[in-house]
Design an enzyme around this catalytic site. Structure first.
Site, PDB file in Angstrom:
ATOM      1  N   GLU A 223       0.867  -1.293  -0.082  1.00  0.00           N
ATOM      2  CA  GLU A 223       0.104   0.068   0.040  1.00  0.00           C
ATOM      3  C   GLU A 223       0.813   1.398   0.024  1.00  0.00           C
ATOM      4  O   GLU A 223       0.748   2.199   0.969  1.00  0.00           O
ATOM      5  CB  GLU A 223      -0.915   0.001   1.158  1.00  0.00           C
ATOM      6  CG  GLU A 223      -1.868  -0.979   1.283  1.00  0.00           C
ATOM      7  CD  GLU A 223      -2.971  -1.008   2.189  1.00  0.00           C
ATOM      8  OE1 GLU A 223      -3.064  -0.046   3.002  1.00  0.00           O
ATOM      9  OE2 GLU A 223      -4.030  -1.933   2.076  1.00  0.00           O
TER      10      GLU A 223
ATOM     11  N   GLU B 100      -5.316  -8.646   0.895  1.00  0.00           N
ATOM     12  CA  GLU B 100      -5.745  -8.279   2.370  1.00  0.00           C
ATOM     13  C   GLU B 100      -7.132  -8.022   2.135  1.00  0.00           C
ATOM     14  O   GLU B 100      -7.642  -7.426   1.070  1.00  0.00           O
ATOM     15  CB  GLU B 100      -5.268  -6.843   2.979  1.00  0.00           C
ATOM     16  CG  GLU B 100      -3.835  -7.098   3.500  1.00  0.00           C
ATOM     17  CD  GLU B 100      -3.589  -5.515   4.285  1.00  0.00           C
ATOM     18  OE1 GLU B 100      -4.387  -4.966   4.605  1.00  0.00           O
ATOM     19  OE2 GLU B 100      -2.206  -5.526   4.222  1.00  0.00           O
TER      20      GLU B 100
HETATM   21  C1  FCB Z   1      -4.494  -2.017   5.497  1.00  0.00           C
HETATM   22  C2  FCB Z   1      -2.862  -2.289   6.034  1.00  0.00           C
HETATM   23  C3  FCB Z   1      -3.125  -3.370   7.204  1.00  0.00           C
HETATM   24  C4  FCB Z   1      -4.054  -3.255   7.994  1.00  0.00           C
HETATM   25  C5  FCB Z   1      -5.416  -3.100   7.253  1.00  0.00           C
HETATM   26  C6  FCB Z   1      -6.872  -2.977   8.183  1.00  0.00           C
HETATM   27  O1  FCB Z   1      -4.394  -0.626   5.053  1.00  0.00           O
HETATM   28  O2  FCB Z   1      -2.183  -2.717   5.032  1.00  0.00           O
HETATM   29  O3  FCB Z   1      -1.767  -3.165   7.849  1.00  0.00           O
HETATM   30  O4  FCB Z   1      -3.961  -2.304   8.790  1.00  0.00           O
HETATM   31  O5  FCB Z   1      -5.379  -2.140   6.393  1.00  0.00           O
END
Ligand code: FCB
Length: 470
Positions: A176, A371
């Site tokens: 990110e 994620e």
């Molecule tokens: C993302 C991050 C991760 C976590 C999630 C909820 O932006 O990469 O580390 O905090 O959100």
């Protein structure tokens, strides 16, 4: 109906392709703790979390989920879940104290042990080189707005490739970079907490460069490694109405939120409209000849992190905004629907929209959902169980949307649930629980939540139950 009944009831399974990768994800600063052990030096998150008012309750990652000391127990938890893959990150200041120079052997040893433990458990390691914990010394020297940081990052990538390359087959350069650049240097809600639009744009460019140089370093050290990747939190954007002004708001945020990374990395160019929209801040003369060619060094897959969609319309953005001036005339609106404990809307349609867009925009690029998950205010009941039906429902709806995207021809190879463990949720400290395993931070006791049992069944069956998407 209990969480488990959802999968055992008499419905049609939505099956995933054979060989689909089922994982969990974590990040070093959020779980490891052991902040000063074995030669680890402070990162920007150590400094930021110690700065009064920056992190909820003054929480820090000093101890976190104490994973540094409990790693074998955590790998055993994953083995019981049946995951095929584990996405973790390496703490740069654990393996290179100042972000430059020789490697710290004890730091490398921790990751060697982790990788061995994973392989012994039959779990494929997926290593992320940067999940936001820049060595503080490199921030002192200028941080990501400074070109030299990208150079240091490429050297660090080479060190890690030498140390783990024989056992790690999947490498992710950055996690990110949008958050790291725009929340870290733009509106200052993340470390290092700077508030300069120019710095955030310079940082974004140096992330692209660092990524490309690191890909080259990894390829050079590991000519046979099958997979080098990058993880982006692309924004699933929706206009409030189909009006030309609202569509222009989407275009602006798409440029500074998505194409600022996608175009350099996949096409070796910066978006023209981004350059126009940010003209009051910079002429982009910090981009040098050859940078965009480096940024577009080919990769093998793209990781997508998705939590919720973003609705925009013509209007005025609240300040301080992270969007570097490109958002002038853009208003952000709450998406409708139920919310998680982050106050993020639950809307799996955004994942489908994002994945099918990438199917069309980046043909031939395999995707991973690196994620996805949800925070809820979980607690352990008197019998010691953690009942989290809302998380099961969130995961179910998102896996259903993912399945639909695969059916629609999107090449998604795997899914990594965020997160294995409750952990340090950045500016929210320990107040938000994303884990499918509950952590009692006082005792460090781990208790798999009902969602963990549910996920284990999904993995075992390589399928989710085909009820209506939530
Ligand atoms: C993302 C991050 C991760 C976590 C999630 C909820 O932006 O990469 O580390 O905090 O959100």
């Amino acid at each position: 109906m209990s969480a488990l009944d959802i999968l055992t009831s008499d419905t049609t399974d939505l099956r995933f392709p054979s060989g689909f990768r089922w994982g969990t994800a974590t990040a070093a600063y959020q779980i490891e703790g052991a902040a000063t052990e074995d030669g680890r030096t402070p990162s920007i998150w150590d400094t930021f979390s110690r700065t009064p008012g920056k992190v909820h309750n003054g929480d820090t990652g000093d101890v976190a989920a104490d994973h540094y000391h409990r790693m074998p127990e955590d790998v055993a938890l994953m083995r019981r879940l049946g995951v095929t893959d584990y996405r973790f990150s390496i703490a740069w200041p654990r393996v290179q104290q100042t972000g430059r120079g020789p490697a710290v052997q004890k730091g490398l040893d921790f990751y060697r042990r982790l990788v061995d433990e994973l392989l012994n458990a039959g779990i494929r390691p997926v290593a992320t080189l940067y999940h936001w914990d820049l060595p503080q010394e490199l921030e002192n020297a200028g941080g990501w707005p400074q070109r030299e940081t990208a150079q240091c990052f490429a050297e660090y990538a080479g060190i890690m490739a030498d140390a783990l390359g024989d056992r790690v087959g999947t490498w992710t350069t950055l996690n990110e970079p949008w958050c790291a650049a725009f929340l870290g240097y733009g509106n200052g809600v993340h470390a290092p907490g700077r508030t300069s639009h120019l710095d955030s744009l310079r940082a974004a460019h140096h992330f692209n460069l660092a990524h490309g140089w690191a890909v080259r370093a990894l390829r050079e050290a590991l000519p046979d490694t099958s997979e080098v990747s990058l993880t982006l939190n692309l924004h699933a954007l929706r206009p409030l109405t189909p009006s030309a002004d609202d569509l222009d708001a989407v275009r602006r945020i798409d440029a500074v939120g998505n194409r600022i990374f996608l175009d350099p990395v996949f096409h070796g160019r910066l978006p023209d409209d981004l350059i126009r929209d940010t003209a009051a801040i910079t002429d982009w003369s910090f981009v040098r000849d050859g940078d965009l060619a480096a940024a577009s060094t080919p990769i093998d897959s793209l990781g997508i992190n998705y939590y919720s969609p973003t609705v925009v319309a013509a209007g005025e953005c609240e300040s301080p905004s992270p969007w570097a001036g490109a958002e002038r005339h853009v208003r952000f609106l709450p998406a409708p629907g139920p919310r998680t404990a982050m106050d993020w809307p639950v809307d799996a349609g955004g994942l489908y929209e994002l994945l099918t867009r990438l199917r069309d925009d980046l043909p031939g690029v395999p995707l991973l959902v690196t994620e996805n998950g949800a925070a809820y205010h979980d607690y352990s009941d008197p019998s010691g169980r953690v009942h989290d039906p809302e998380r099961v429902s969130y995961l179910h709806s998102h896996l259903t949307a993912l399945h639909r995207a695969i059916e629609a021809g999107t090449d998604v190879r795997g899914y990594f649930l965020w997160s294995l463990l409750d952990n340090f949720e950045w500016a929210y400290g320990y107040s938000r629980r994303f884990g499918i395993v509950h952590v009692d931070f006082a005792s460090q006791r781990r208790t798999p939540k009902e969602s963990a049992d549910w996920y284990a069944q999904v993995i075992a069956r390589n399928a989710v139950e085909g009820r209506q998407e939530g």
